[in-house]
Design a protein around this motif. Structure first.
Motif, PDB file in Angstrom:
ATOM      1  N   GLU A 136       0.971  -1.337   0.155  1.00  0.00           N
ATOM      2  CA  GLU A 136      -0.001   0.057  -0.114  1.00  0.00           C
ATOM      3  C   GLU A 136       0.891   1.205  -0.060  1.00  0.00           C
ATOM      4  OE1 GLU A 136      -2.613  -0.392   3.373  1.00  0.00           O
ATOM      5  OE2 GLU A 136      -3.782  -1.890   2.344  1.00  0.00           O
ATOM      6  N   ARG A 146      -0.146  -5.274   2.545  1.00  0.00           N
ATOM      7  CA  ARG A 146      -1.572  -6.150   3.113  1.00  0.00           C
ATOM      8  C   ARG A 146      -1.283  -7.500   2.830  1.00  0.00           C
ATOM      9  NH1 ARG A 146      -4.409  -3.945  -0.544  1.00  0.00           N
ATOM     10  NH2 ARG A 146      -5.199  -5.673  -1.751  1.00  0.00           N
ATOM     11  N   THR A 151      -2.558  -6.496   7.924  1.00  0.00           N
ATOM     12  CA  THR A 151      -2.007  -5.425   7.252  1.00  0.00           C
ATOM     13  C   THR A 151      -0.874  -5.136   8.158  1.00  0.00           C
ATOM     14  OG1 THR A 151      -4.138  -4.872   6.205  1.00  0.00           O
ATOM     15  CG2 THR A 151      -2.065  -3.155   6.346  1.00  0.00           C
TER      16      THR A 151
END
Length: 410
Positions: A136, A146, A151
């Motif tokens: 991300e 992720r 995450t």
């Protein structure tokens, strides 16, 4: 607060990168879904792990056919001598064998991966068995990874998932997918150091026959692109073995360019000496069929194939062989041809050729030029080398550079 670094991939490059990043002060997490780290590392060198080559920098670069100069800085900083010192410092005694190939003295690849894992634990590197799905970003900088289970926030991410060879070890191309999603170019992927398929069935007729001390020349578009000396194996599909794997790295596009191999079956003998030997054998077996007159000169499985290629009737008596026929046999002994149809699948390759375009990566730090905080290491990059420990050297050098840079120690 320590810089959070996520390393995606727990192979050779990823393990080394995690150690370097942790030593430089990073809080490091390794994501790898395998049941153990270093899975591919443990099968390299037939389970013995040829971990580098005790060679000078220029020699190492000469063994990397594509983009070798990109590695100059990384190799200068962490080359073969540094790698050897590093592993000996981890308690892995080393031995140098033929061709300057470096192995653990125990002959066990597991000792290399176990030493890396011990050092990771000692430094507090976390290993989480999770599959990374995406990196991300926000405003052109990495922010997290992720995974399938969670995450993981990060100020830096090192992508070290390997190529697409030996997919059972976890090298499935997921890293290339992630790189593409982040805007990176991935050059076409293919197997390198891979067995080769013949056009026809003459190799299949010799299946299981291993030849040692032969000279192999590989041709593409009629031009020689590789020459080597050693051993090879005939298989049901074509040829394999160390000589063939090395040759495969030099053959590019089978669909556009006709490729072939030629074997000098008697490299220790020049044409004149070999001709005298052939004359002597034909006299010795003057009353025998031609095919039986070659028993002293060639392995039994190879004789019928060579006889067919020569055009000499196999039942022709040795004393009736003409000079022209003998010369055809002689040319085959010094240049036995194998027409190639292509290479075996990338799943059978030792390494992957192609990968993340190095023009989009900083050669000193392995950082992406497109995404801040994203680093690359190992076989994922468009870098591959010949056999002899050079591919693992690429993993160590790029892992070292990426780990230090990700932690801020460039």
């Amino acid at each position: 607060m320590r810089k959070r670094i996520v390393v995606i991939g727990g192979g050779a490059a990823g393990m080394l990168a995690s150690i370097r990043a942790s030593e430089a002060g990073g809080a490091v997490t390794v994501l790898d879904p395998n049941e153990r780290l270093g899975k591919k590392l443990n099968i390299t060198g037939k389970g013995r792990c040829n971990l580098t080559n005790d060679a000078e920098l220029e020699t190492v670069l000469s063994q990397i056919p594509r983009n070798g100069r990109f590695l100059y800085s990384a190799l200068a900083r962490f080359g073969p001598r540094e790698v050897m010192s590093f592993f000996e410092g981890l308690g892995v005694p080393l031995t140098v064998e033929r061709g300057n190939r470096v192995f653990p003295a125990s002959g066990r690849a597991f000792d290399v991966s176990a030493a890396l894992e011990r050092q990771m634990k000692a430094l507090g590197v976390r290993w989480i068995r999770d599959q990374a799905l995406a990196v991300e970003t926000d405003a052109g900088k990495v922010t997290a990874v992720r995974g399938a289970q969670d995450t993981y926030p990060a100020e830096a991410v090192i992508l070290a998932t390997g190529g697409v060879s030996y997919p059972a070890t976890g090298s499935t191309g997921e890293g290339h997918r992630i790189a593409r999603e982040l805007g990176h170019t991935v050059t076409p992927l293919r197997g390198s150091l891979v067995p080769l398929c013949e056009r026809g069935n003459q190799c299949a007729r010799m299946q299981g026959l291993s030849l040692r001390n032969v000279r192999l020349t590989a041709f593409e578009d009629g031009k020689p692109v590789y020459e080597g000396f050693g051993e090879l194996l005939f298989t049901h599909f074509g040829v394999s073995g160390p000589l063939v794997l090395s040759a495969s790295a030099h053959l590019e596009d089978f669909s556009a360019h006709p490729c072939r191999l030629e074997l000098d079956l008697k490299p220790a003998l020049d044409q004149a000496v070999l001709d005298r030997r052939l004359v002597s054998d034909l006299r010795k077996y003057a009353n025998s069929d031609f095919q039986n007159a070659l028993n002293d000169l060639l392995p039994r499985k190879l004789i019928p194939v060579l006889v067919d290629l020569s055009g000499v009737p196999p039942e022709e008596k040795a004393h009736d062989i003409t000079r022209a026929q003998r010369k055809r046999v002689l040319s085959l002994l010094k240049g036995f041809p194998i027409e190639l149809a292509g290479r075996r699948s990338v799943a059978e390759a030792v390494v992957t050729a192609g990968g993340v375009a190095v023009s989009e990566v900083s050669p000193k730090t392995m950082e992406s030029k497109l995404v801040k905080g994203l680093y690359f290491a190992g076989e994922l990059l468009d870098l591959d080398a010949y056999t002899g420990g050079f591919n693992l050297q690429i993993a160590w050098s790029t892992g070292n550079a990426a780990g230090l840079a990700a932690a801020g120690d460039t």
